[in-house]
Scaffold this motif. Structure first.
Motif, PDB file in Angstrom:
ATOM      1  N   LEU A 289       0.927  -1.197   0.105  1.00  0.00           N
ATOM      2  CA  LEU A 289       0.165   0.035   0.000  1.00  0.00           C
ATOM      3  C   LEU A 289       0.765   1.163  -0.111  1.00  0.00           C
ATOM      4  O   LEU A 289       1.984   1.391   0.690  1.00  0.00           O
ATOM      5  CB  LEU A 289      -0.933   0.147   1.131  1.00  0.00           C
ATOM      6  CG  LEU A 289      -2.101  -1.051   1.251  1.00  0.00           C
ATOM      7  CD1 LEU A 289      -2.721  -1.073   2.690  1.00  0.00           C
ATOM      8  CD2 LEU A 289      -3.234  -0.901   0.387  1.00  0.00           C
ATOM      9  N   PRO A 290       0.491   2.303  -0.815  1.00  0.00           N
ATOM     10  CA  PRO A 290       1.188   3.789  -0.634  1.00  0.00           C
ATOM     11  C   PRO A 290       0.930   3.856   0.712  1.00  0.00           C
ATOM     12  O   PRO A 290       0.206   3.614   1.836  1.00  0.00           O
ATOM     13  CB  PRO A 290       0.361   4.367  -1.449  1.00  0.00           C
ATOM     14  CG  PRO A 290      -0.446   3.621  -2.500  1.00  0.00           C
ATOM     15  CD  PRO A 290      -0.775   2.394  -1.599  1.00  0.00           C
ATOM     16  N   ALA A 291       2.073   4.649   1.225  1.00  0.00           N
ATOM     17  CA  ALA A 291       2.183   5.271   2.868  1.00  0.00           C
ATOM     18  C   ALA A 291       0.923   6.013   3.095  1.00  0.00           C
ATOM     19  O   ALA A 291       0.411   6.750   2.265  1.00  0.00           O
ATOM     20  CB  ALA A 291       3.696   6.256   2.622  1.00  0.00           C
ATOM     21  N   GLY A 292       0.523   5.877   4.194  1.00  0.00           N
ATOM     22  CA  GLY A 292      -0.710   6.543   4.714  1.00  0.00           C
ATOM     23  C   GLY A 292      -2.040   6.108   4.450  1.00  0.00           C
ATOM     24  O   GLY A 292      -3.219   6.521   4.677  1.00  0.00           O
ATOM     25  N   TYR A 293      -2.255   4.754   3.875  1.00  0.00           N
ATOM     26  CA  TYR A 293      -3.460   4.211   3.538  1.00  0.00           C
ATOM     27  C   TYR A 293      -3.430   2.627   4.008  1.00  0.00           C
ATOM     28  O   TYR A 293      -2.401   1.951   4.311  1.00  0.00           O
ATOM     29  CB  TYR A 293      -3.380   3.959   1.967  1.00  0.00           C
ATOM     30  CG  TYR A 293      -3.429   5.198   1.247  1.00  0.00           C
ATOM     31  CD1 TYR A 293      -4.887   6.155   1.206  1.00  0.00           C
ATOM     32  CD2 TYR A 293      -2.455   6.083   0.859  1.00  0.00           C
ATOM     33  CE1 TYR A 293      -5.224   7.073   0.444  1.00  0.00           C
ATOM     34  CE2 TYR A 293      -2.688   7.110  -0.125  1.00  0.00           C
ATOM     35  CZ  TYR A 293      -3.880   7.699   0.082  1.00  0.00           C
ATOM     36  OH  TYR A 293      -4.086   8.810  -0.757  1.00  0.00           O
ATOM     37  N   THR A 294      -4.621   2.604   4.383  1.00  0.00           N
ATOM     38  CA  THR A 294      -4.725   0.869   5.084  1.00  0.00           C
ATOM     39  C   THR A 294      -5.810   0.516   4.277  1.00  0.00           C
ATOM     40  O   THR A 294      -6.872   1.183   3.791  1.00  0.00           O
ATOM     41  CB  THR A 294      -5.365   1.175   6.522  1.00  0.00           C
ATOM     42  OG1 THR A 294      -6.431   2.056   6.672  1.00  0.00           O
ATOM     43  CG2 THR A 294      -3.870   1.442   7.397  1.00  0.00           C
ATOM     44  N   LEU A 295      -5.992  -0.941   3.988  1.00  0.00           N
ATOM     45  CA  LEU A 295      -7.152  -1.537   3.346  1.00  0.00           C
ATOM     46  C   LEU A 295      -7.645  -2.687   4.261  1.00  0.00           C
ATOM     47  O   LEU A 295      -7.139  -3.301   5.173  1.00  0.00           O
ATOM     48  CB  LEU A 295      -6.040  -2.422   2.401  1.00  0.00           C
ATOM     49  CG  LEU A 295      -7.176  -2.924   1.097  1.00  0.00           C
ATOM     50  CD1 LEU A 295      -7.912  -2.123   0.543  1.00  0.00           C
ATOM     51  CD2 LEU A 295      -6.128  -3.850   0.299  1.00  0.00           C
ATOM     52  N   ARG A 296      -9.177  -2.763   4.150  1.00  0.00           N
ATOM     53  CA  ARG A 296      -9.910  -3.568   4.999  1.00  0.00           C
ATOM     54  C   ARG A 296     -10.842  -4.080   4.004  1.00  0.00           C
ATOM     55  O   ARG A 296     -11.443  -3.477   3.206  1.00  0.00           O
ATOM     56  CB  ARG A 296     -10.281  -2.987   6.082  1.00  0.00           C
ATOM     57  CG  ARG A 296     -11.427  -1.997   5.834  1.00  0.00           C
ATOM     58  CD  ARG A 296     -12.215  -1.669   7.093  1.00  0.00           C
ATOM     59  NE  ARG A 296     -13.106  -0.394   6.910  1.00  0.00           N
ATOM     60  CZ  ARG A 296     -14.509  -0.720   6.705  1.00  0.00           C
ATOM     61  NH1 ARG A 296     -14.981  -1.989   6.480  1.00  0.00           N
ATOM     62  NH2 ARG A 296     -15.326   0.275   6.638  1.00  0.00           N
ATOM     63  N   THR A 297     -11.516  -5.315   4.441  1.00  0.00           N
ATOM     64  CA  THR A 297     -12.703  -5.793   3.874  1.00  0.00           C
ATOM     65  C   THR A 297     -14.000  -5.017   4.060  1.00  0.00           C
ATOM     66  O   THR A 297     -14.250  -4.599   5.267  1.00  0.00           O
ATOM     67  CB  THR A 297     -12.879  -7.322   4.310  1.00  0.00           C
ATOM     68  OG1 THR A 297     -11.640  -8.153   3.949  1.00  0.00           O
ATOM     69  CG2 THR A 297     -14.072  -8.294   3.889  1.00  0.00           C
ATOM     70  N   ALA A 298     -14.966  -4.978   3.158  1.00  0.00           N
ATOM     71  CA  ALA A 298     -16.210  -4.200   3.438  1.00  0.00           C
ATOM     72  C   ALA A 298     -17.054  -5.238   4.221  1.00  0.00           C
ATOM     73  O   ALA A 298     -16.929  -6.470   4.054  1.00  0.00           O
ATOM     74  CB  ALA A 298     -16.837  -3.933   2.079  1.00  0.00           C
ATOM     75  N   LEU A 299     -17.775  -4.514   4.917  1.00  0.00           N
ATOM     76  CA  LEU A 299     -18.808  -5.308   5.636  1.00  0.00           C
ATOM     77  C   LEU A 299     -20.112  -4.802   5.567  1.00  0.00           C
ATOM     78  O   LEU A 299     -20.414  -3.605   4.598  1.00  0.00           O
ATOM     79  CB  LEU A 299     -18.678  -5.016   7.335  1.00  0.00           C
ATOM     80  CG  LEU A 299     -17.388  -5.258   7.703  1.00  0.00           C
ATOM     81  CD1 LEU A 299     -17.208  -4.740   9.414  1.00  0.00           C
ATOM     82  CD2 LEU A 299     -17.262  -6.792   7.846  1.00  0.00           C
ATOM     83  N   PRO A 300     -21.263  -5.567   5.536  1.00  0.00           N
ATOM     84  CA  PRO A 300     -22.630  -5.073   5.404  1.00  0.00           C
ATOM     85  C   PRO A 300     -22.983  -3.737   5.869  1.00  0.00           C
ATOM     86  O   PRO A 300     -23.574  -3.041   5.323  1.00  0.00           O
ATOM     87  CB  PRO A 300     -23.476  -6.082   6.044  1.00  0.00           C
ATOM     88  CG  PRO A 300     -22.717  -7.413   6.084  1.00  0.00           C
ATOM     89  CD  PRO A 300     -21.430  -6.989   6.363  1.00  0.00           C
ATOM     90  N   ASP A 301     -22.492  -3.300   6.971  1.00  0.00           N
ATOM     91  CA  ASP A 301     -22.642  -2.103   7.487  1.00  0.00           C
ATOM     92  C   ASP A 301     -22.057  -1.007   6.269  1.00  0.00           C
ATOM     93  O   ASP A 301     -22.274   0.377   6.700  1.00  0.00           O
ATOM     94  CB  ASP A 301     -22.008  -1.672   8.854  1.00  0.00           C
ATOM     95  CG  ASP A 301     -23.101  -2.213   9.752  1.00  0.00           C
ATOM     96  OD1 ASP A 301     -24.125  -2.742   9.501  1.00  0.00           O
ATOM     97  OD2 ASP A 301     -22.503  -2.417  11.021  1.00  0.00           O
TER      98      ASP A 301
END
Length: 164
Positions: A7-19
């Motif tokens: 990932l580029p610096a300063g970014y995070t990634l996560r899985t999407a949830l129903p919410d």
């Protein structure tokens, strides 16, 4: 979730949830606006599409990833898992349809879309899915071509309302 790509610096990634359905739909609406779709047409289907996203996230037929810059969600993408008959290219009966790839304008040009798509392609590979399709905007086409996507023979027909 630990992404398979850097990932580029300063970014995070996560899985999407129903919410996250509202966020995904807002990104989808913005994506269509960026593509020049008529605003009244986008608004006319937004609530129905929100319900679709919520339902598909809940049953696991839609899998999404969201990119954060701090607490703000600035990008996202998703896969629609489709049951499909085998063909001469594959005996696999699940295919993936890539959709909702969106990066907020102020975060573009940093490779975020590439990271989102590559992350989802890794998920496809881990499930044994080897055919992924999509519809590309002109802006997105170079990203997808750079990842190995190619034009196919698929065609589309939009039936006039009231024909059925």
């Amino acid at each position: 979730m630990t992404p398979q790509v850097k990932l580029p610096a300063g970014y995070t990634l996560r899985t999407a949830l129903p919410d996250d359905a509202e966020t995904i739909q807002a990104q989808r609406d913005a994506m269509f606006a960026d593509m020049g779709k008529e605003v009244h047409k986008v608004e006319a289907v937004s609530a129905t599409a929100l319900g679709w996203h919520r339902r598909m996230l809940q049953v696991g037929l839609y899998e999404g990833v969201l990119m954060h810059a701090g607490a703000d969600i600035v990008a996202g993408a998703g896969l629609l898992w489709r049951d499909w008959p085998p063909n001469p290219d594959t005996a696999e009966q699940t295919r993936a349809y890539l959709l909702n790839v969106y990066v907020q304008p102020q975060h573009r040009g940093q490779g975020l879309a590439w990271v989102l798509v590559q992350t989802l392609l890794t998920r496809c590979a881990s499930r044994g899915v080897n055919i992924v399709s999509l519809h590309a905007s002109e802006a997105g086409r170079p990203i997808y071509e750079g990842l190995g996507f190619r034009a196919s023979s698929e065609m589309e027909l939009l039936l006039p309302e009231g024909i059925c």
